[in-house]
Each structure stands twice: as C-alpha cells, then as structure tokens.
Design an enzyme around this catalytic site. Sequence first.
Site, PDB file in Angstrom:
ATOM      1  N   ILE A 269       0.838  -1.204   0.000  1.00 25.23           N
ATOM      2  CA  ILE A 269       0.000   0.000   0.000  1.00 25.23           C
ATOM      3  C   ILE A 269       0.874   1.256   0.000  1.00 25.23           C
ATOM      4  O   ILE A 269       0.629   2.209  -0.736  1.00 25.23           O
ATOM      5  CB  ILE A 269      -0.939  -0.035   1.234  1.00 25.23           C
TER       6      ILE A 269
ATOM      7  N   THR B   5      -0.868  -7.637  -0.773  1.00 18.75           N
ATOM      8  CA  THR B   5       0.429  -6.979  -0.597  1.00 18.75           C
ATOM      9  C   THR B   5       1.384  -8.045  -0.028  1.00 18.75           C
ATOM     10  O   THR B   5       0.928  -9.123   0.384  1.00 18.75           O
ATOM     11  CB  THR B   5       0.329  -5.836   0.436  1.00 18.75           C
TER      12      THR B   5
ATOM     13  N   LYS C 185      -4.458  -0.649  15.982  1.00 14.03           N
ATOM     14  CA  LYS C 185      -5.352  -0.109  14.954  1.00 14.03           C
ATOM     15  C   LYS C 185      -6.554   0.597  15.602  1.00 14.03           C
ATOM     16  O   LYS C 185      -7.015   1.616  15.096  1.00 14.03           O
ATOM     17  CB  LYS C 185      -5.795  -1.212  13.995  1.00 14.03           C
TER      18      LYS C 185
ATOM     19  N   ASN D 151       0.919  -7.133  10.906  1.00 11.25           N
ATOM     20  CA  ASN D 151      -0.050  -7.977  11.622  1.00 11.25           C
ATOM     21  C   ASN D 151       0.746  -9.146  12.198  1.00 11.25           C
ATOM     22  O   ASN D 151       0.935 -10.166  11.542  1.00 11.25           O
ATOM     23  CB  ASN D 151      -1.124  -8.448  10.624  1.00 11.25           C
TER      24      ASN D 151
ATOM     25  N   GLU E 298      14.322   2.095  11.036  1.00  8.07           N
ATOM     26  CA  GLU E 298      13.509   1.099  11.742  1.00  8.07           C
ATOM     27  C   GLU E 298      12.587   1.916  12.662  1.00  8.07           C
ATOM     28  O   GLU E 298      13.007   2.420  13.698  1.00  8.07           O
ATOM     29  CB  GLU E 298      14.425   0.161  12.534  1.00  8.07           C
TER      30      GLU E 298
ATOM     31  N   ASN F 135       1.864   4.738   7.606  1.00 11.63           N
ATOM     32  CA  ASN F 135       1.360   3.525   6.946  1.00 11.63           C
ATOM     33  C   ASN F 135       2.027   2.240   7.434  1.00 11.63           C
ATOM     34  O   ASN F 135       1.387   1.193   7.465  1.00 11.63           O
ATOM     35  CB  ASN F 135       1.576   3.687   5.424  1.00 11.63           C
TER      36      ASN F 135
ATOM     37  N   TYR G  90      -1.710  -5.863  17.345  1.00 12.67           N
ATOM     38  CA  TYR G  90      -2.099  -5.201  16.090  1.00 12.67           C
ATOM     39  C   TYR G  90      -3.486  -4.588  16.226  1.00 12.67           C
ATOM     40  O   TYR G  90      -3.714  -3.437  15.849  1.00 12.67           O
ATOM     41  CB  TYR G  90      -2.062  -6.256  14.983  1.00 12.67           C
TER      42      TYR G  90
END
Length: 260
Positions: free
Chosen positions: A19, A190, A159, A95, A64, A91, A155
């Site tokens: 993405i 991706t 989010k 996961n 990093e 971005n 994750y």
Amino acid sequence: MDLGLKDKVFIVTGGAKGIGEAISKLIAAEGGITVVAGRSTEDNNKTVEAIIAAGGQAVEVTAELGEPDACKRVIEFTAQRFGRIDGLVNNAGVNDGVGLESGSPEKFMASLQKNISHYYNLAHYALPYLKQTKGNIVNIGSKVADTGQGNTSGYAASKGGINALTREWAVELLPYGIRVNTVIPAEVWTPLYETWINSLPNPEEKLAAIVAKIPYERRMTTSEEIANMTVFLLSGVSSHTTGQIVYVDGGYTHLDRSIS
Ligand code: NAP
C-alpha cells in the site's frame, strides 16, 4: 482534477512496498516529492528509482520506525533536505500475531512499538513543520479495529488506537488548520497480506472464502485504490474533511452479511 501537490513534500512510512509503495508513486505522479521511509535501503531505493524513472521526485530514508530516535531522524532528514513538510502518511505496520494466549506482556508491548508508537512519534516530531505549511496527516488503519481477527491483540489494539488518535489529533490540531484522517483497508494483496494468509492452514481455501464475502465485485481492494483515497485526503481538494475514518474495502466491513 489538480490535487495541488506540485513540489510539496510528503513522508510515507513503509513507502517501499504494498500500500505504501502505491501511495509513494501516486504522490510523485501528482507532482509531489515523496520521502520513502522504511527499514530496507534496498527496498526504498527500488521504489525511488521507479518513481524517478517515471519522471517523478523521491528520496529514501532508511529507518527502523519502532525506534523513537529513528522517527526523529526521518523528520530531521526531510526538513533539512527540503525545508518543509506538507504531509505525513503513517502507513508502516505489521499484523504480527501476538495473541492473548500465544503472546506475552513483552510481546504485546513490542507489537505496540511496531504498530502505533511510530504513528505518534512521527506526528509529534513533524508537527512544527506541519504547522508552517498547514500540512496534514493520513493514517492507515485496519478493519481489525472494528471486527477483531483473533490471535492479534497488539495489532488490533494499535489499529483501534489509531482510530482514536485520528479524532484526538483532528481536535488538537484544529487551531493550526492541520487535518487528520484515516483510511481503512480490509483485504488488499500486498507482501504483508501474502505472508499473513500463508501463515494460516489451507491458505487458498481461506482466500477464496474471504474474496467471496467482499460485497463489491467479489474481489480484493487494490493498493492503488487505497492510494487514491489517501492522496485525495492529503490534498487540499479535501479541504473540509478532518477526523474521518474512511473505509476503502468494497463494503466488506459494514454491508449486510446476507448479501449473496
Ligand atoms: P507490507 O506489504 O508489509 O508493506 C509495508 C512496508 O512497511 C514494508 O516495506 C515493511 O518492511 C515496512 N515496515 C513495516 N514496519 C516497519 C517498521 N517498523 N519500520 C520500518 N519499516 C517498516 O504491508 P501492507 O499490506 O502494504 O500494509 C500497509 C498498512 O496497511 C499497514 O499499516 C497495515 O496494517 C495496513 N493494512 C493492510 C491490509 C492489507 O490487506 N494488506 C489490511 C488492513 C490494514 P518489511 O518488508 O521489511 O517488513
């Protein structure tokens, strides 16, 4: 439609792949300058070279992003090189499957470091420059914040936190004319997605089952479709849009489950 990005400077984290790569390329195709920030110099350079070969402008900065100092360096590098920052696309993320049972307190904190801390750190260090340009921030979230997924607490928490920060920052930054929005992908092919699906038992069956449930055209979203919305939100064309969480997912997260 002219998005008005010409010679404006935008940082895209994780901008070399998936993405992020599509966002990096679209910003440059619209006349902007992309700063591709990611952990691999080689991957970053591939994207930068492709942008330059297509007649666009881009540079790379290797970082990093889980390390707060690296976030500071990305901002300082950009400010020194270009003297301005017009937008930040948060971005980069992974996961990483840190579950309640499978994980540990240490792994959970490490997952937050990989998935949300750098969103804050970069926005924090970029703020003085965004104030000067009335720039803006677009975060990339995930439908996992709404639906859960199982076995990915770090994750999912990140989010969910990104959605909350979108509203929080949109309010805090109103006095500076800085807009903050989030784009939510659900199922986008991706490198990250490929790794995730292959970590499941029977990945091909699982993929077919997912795609069959995506209401609009029974297909995955493309990275370019996520980039289109992201770059629209980055641009002044979306000048009265702030604090929004926009789902670019073919209706996967919200539409009636009984649709066949
Ligand atoms: P991707 O294919 O893995 O690309 C992400 C890029 O960011 C990679 O180059 C990766 O480097 C880099 N990166 C990740 N964490 C980093 C860090 N801490 N420091 C520096 N570089 C880092 O991922 P993607 O699928 O495009 O996902 C992009 C965003 O969309 C993520 O926030 C993800 O949560 C979100 N999203 C994606 C989907 C989907 O279906 N793909 C769905 C929902 C949400 P390496 O290759 O070295 O790891």
